[in-house]
Design a protein around this motif. Structure first.
Motif, mmCIF file in Angstrom:
data_model
loop_
_atom_site.group_PDB
_atom_site.id
_atom_site.type_symbol
_atom_site.label_atom_id
_atom_site.label_comp_id
_atom_site.label_asym_id
_atom_site.label_seq_id
_atom_site.Cartn_x
_atom_site.Cartn_y
_atom_site.Cartn_z
ATOM 1 N N PHE A 163 0.828 -1.206 0.000
ATOM 2 C CA PHE A 163 0.000 0.000 0.000
ATOM 3 C C PHE A 163 0.866 1.261 0.000
ATOM 4 O O PHE A 163 0.558 2.246 -0.689
ATOM 5 N N THR A 164 1.952 1.244 0.764
ATOM 6 C CA THR A 164 2.800 2.435 0.878
ATOM 7 C C THR A 164 3.866 2.513 -0.212
ATOM 8 O O THR A 164 4.197 3.608 -0.666
ATOM 9 N N GLY A 165 4.421 1.361 -0.632
ATOM 10 C CA GLY A 165 5.579 1.394 -1.523
ATOM 11 C C GLY A 165 5.407 0.775 -2.885
ATOM 12 O O GLY A 165 6.344 0.802 -3.690
ATOM 13 N N GLY A 166 4.229 0.207 -3.175
ATOM 14 C CA GLY A 166 4.018 -0.375 -4.496
ATOM 15 C C GLY A 166 3.928 0.701 -5.562
ATOM 16 O O GLY A 166 3.035 1.548 -5.513
ATOM 17 N N PHE A 210 -8.137 -4.687 1.051
ATOM 18 C CA PHE A 210 -7.428 -3.433 1.330
ATOM 19 C C PHE A 210 -6.593 -3.010 0.127
ATOM 20 O O PHE A 210 -6.600 -1.835 -0.273
ATOM 21 N N LEU A 211 -5.889 -3.958 -0.494
ATOM 22 C CA LEU A 211 -5.109 -3.634 -1.690
ATOM 23 C C LEU A 211 -6.006 -3.415 -2.903
ATOM 24 O O LEU A 211 -5.660 -2.635 -3.805
ATOM 25 N N LEU A 212 -7.155 -4.073 -2.935
ATOM 26 C CA LEU A 212 -8.073 -3.884 -4.058
ATOM 27 C C LEU A 212 -8.548 -2.441 -4.148
ATOM 28 O O LEU A 212 -8.863 -1.948 -5.245
ATOM 29 N N THR A 213 -8.568 -1.742 -3.005
ATOM 30 C CA THR A 213 -9.014 -0.342 -3.020
ATOM 31 C C THR A 213 -8.048 0.562 -3.784
ATOM 32 O O THR A 213 -8.397 1.711 -4.089
ATOM 33 N N VAL A 254 -15.376 -4.915 -4.411
ATOM 34 C CA VAL A 254 -15.340 -5.510 -5.752
ATOM 35 C C VAL A 254 -16.343 -4.818 -6.672
ATOM 36 O O VAL A 254 -16.003 -4.394 -7.794
ATOM 37 N N PHE A 255 -17.585 -4.677 -6.224
ATOM 38 C CA PHE A 255 -18.605 -4.073 -7.080
ATOM 39 C C PHE A 255 -18.420 -2.564 -7.222
ATOM 40 O O PHE A 255 -18.805 -1.986 -8.237
ATOM 41 N N GLU A 256 -17.814 -1.927 -6.224
ATOM 42 C CA GLU A 256 -17.525 -0.496 -6.344
ATOM 43 C C GLU A 256 -16.370 -0.254 -7.302
ATOM 44 O O GLU A 256 -16.404 0.664 -8.127
ATOM 45 N N THR A 257 -15.337 -1.084 -7.218
ATOM 46 C CA THR A 257 -14.133 -0.908 -8.033
ATOM 47 C C THR A 257 -14.324 -1.413 -9.450
ATOM 48 O O THR A 257 -13.834 -0.808 -10.408
#
Length: 470
Positions: A163-166, A210-213, A254-257
């Motif tokens: 989340f921070t460094g990708g 969390f990463l999907l967001t 999932v449905f939001e993204t």
């Protein structure tokens, strides 16, 4: 529209709130006028962190575990920008050694330290270096199928550092794939499948969502979306309530993204060779199944799962997801941090907030008030800011008590040691002063007879001189 009125209340309850977070008073700790406590604390905290870092080289595992626990407490109670700037690489590599060679407890503690390190650094080259250096080692450790607590800590760490460094979608997708393989391992002919525990499944789904967001809806193919939704839908039928709740939150993201109607509804070409229109219709069928499952869970009377205290949380969650999927109402939540409101209005923001609160635990408020990276993530600006010692560190005075409140904290112990030394020095000085007063008094008392003795001596000398002249 009637159920819309209860939406804000339900979602506010979803945000894992700690009652004491906003009630932390700004009352100052008792300090001696004779001792510069602030300066001593800074010196002692830095010294203790250095000692803990040195202890990570020790051969005894219990010593390394205590050192990691001390580092965690220091990083949770204060933003260690200076320490990280000078000792970043050393701390990272020692923690990675602990993950490779340490016990399950040591691995869990080291994973937590790496996550705190990544959040303290925020974005940038050092944060990306954490991803590059850590992901292969974490991936290998997750294949060991060891204790549940160790696996959960590794999953949380992988989520935070990505989340921070990708820096690219490929790195995020790789991390999500590693997580997915924890519950869907790619087995060879000589490997026996092991069933993950409910706690591991819930942790994996939470870290994965969390990463999907952070990804775009076009990042995955229609086939991959089908796989995700099918598996998450199966989790809604599990007996463990924490698994069902984690799956419900993941499906909301999932449905939001995904934005499936926009991405696949009118597409005639598919990169994976499937008919996109047929795939989209199949996806709509999965969506109808998920809605049916959520309606049942939103009205559940109990019986499934042993933790009945979470039943209301489950009902509220699935009612809110139904509001979003059926009527398009976005989630709304708000919490107070240091007198300032932090609001969210999407499922992605809410999942990010809850995951970070889960990871940071008691250090969440401190990080939200002083961590520049989290300010950027949520667009949050603390209400009260002060600059200390001409540095760019932001400190909220309302949290001063938290640093000194626990008598077992590193800061409290360091301050106690320093004060004891100062008291000893003061006692020695006072004793010496009293002794000096006594000596002066004794000498003065003896000197009361000095004039008489001098006169007698002069008389004797004069008498001797007169006799000599005769």
């Amino acid at each position: 529209m009637g159920k819309r009125n209860t939406k804000s209340k339900n979602l506010v309850a979803m945000v894992d709130s700690d009652d004491d977070m906003d009630s932390v008073s700004s009352s100052s700790s008792i300090r001696s006028d004779l001792v510069p406590v602030g300066a001593a604390e800074e010196v002692d905290k830095d010294a203790l962190l250095d000692q803990s870092l040195d202890a990570l080289y020790e051969k005894r595992g219990s010593t390394r575990e205590k050192a990691l626990a001390s580092i965690i407490e220091a990083f949770s109670s204060e933003l260690q920008y200076d320490f990280v700037e000078s000792k970043f690489a050393t701390l990272l590599h020692q923690c990675l050694n602990s993950i490779k060679k340490g016990s399950a407890r040591e691995t869990a503690l080291a994973s937590y330290v790496i996550g705190l390190l990544a959040l303290t650094i925020g974005g940038g080259s050092n944060s990306h270096e954490i991803v590059v250096e850590s992901v292969p080692i974490i991936s290998q450790a997750l294949r060991s199928r060891s204790e549940s607590a160790k696996v959960q800590a590794l999953l949380d760490c992988l989520a935070i550092i990505t989340f921070t460094g990708g820096n690219a979608h490929e790195e995020t997708e790789q991390a999500m794939q590693i997580m997915w393989q924890v519950v869907h391992p790619k087995l060879s002919t000589n490997v026996v499948a092991t069933k993950p525990s409910a706690a591991v499944i819930a942790a994996m789904v939470s870290a994965w969502s969390f990463l999907l967001t952070t990804v775009d809806g076009t990042s995955f193919s229609l086939k991959e979306w089908h796989e995700f939704i099918t598996y998450l839908s199966s989790l809604l039928d599990k007996d463990d309530r924490s698994v069902r709740i984690a799956a419900g939150e993941a499906l909301a993201v999932v449905f939001e993204t995904g934005q499936f109607e926009k991405v696949f509804g009118e597409s005639n070409v598919s990169s994976d060779g499937t008919n996109p229109r047929e795939g989209y219709l199949h996806l709509q069928g999965l969506r109808a199944k998920v809605l049916h499952q959520m309606r049942e869970l939103a009205a559940e009377a109990g019986g499934k799962g042993s933790a009945k205290k979470d039943l209301n949380s489950q009902r509220n969650l699935f009612r809110d997801v139904l509001d979003f999927l059926e009527d398009g109402y976005p989630p709304e939540s708000s919490i107070k941090i240091g007198g300032e409101s932090l609001s969210t209005s999407t499922w992605s923001q809410l999942i990010q907030l809850n995951f970070l609160k889960h990871f940071l635990k008691g250090g969440f408020v401190k990080h939200m008030q002083e961590n520049y990276f989290l300010h950027d993530v949520f667009g949050f600006t603390p209400k009260k800011k002060v600059l200390l010692d001409d540095e760019d560190k932001i400190v909220n005075k309302q949290n001063e008590k938290r640093i000194f409140r626990s008598p077992n904290s590193i800061v409290s112990k360091a301050r106690t040691q320093y004060l004891n030394k100062q008291r000893t020095i003061i006692k020695v000085v006072l004793f010496s002063f009293s002794l000096l007063q006594f000596l002066v008094f004794w000498l003065l008392r003896c000197d009361l007879f000095l004039p008489f003795r001098i006169g007698k001596l002069v008389t004797m000398l004069l008498g001797m001189k007169v006799r000599d002249q005769r």
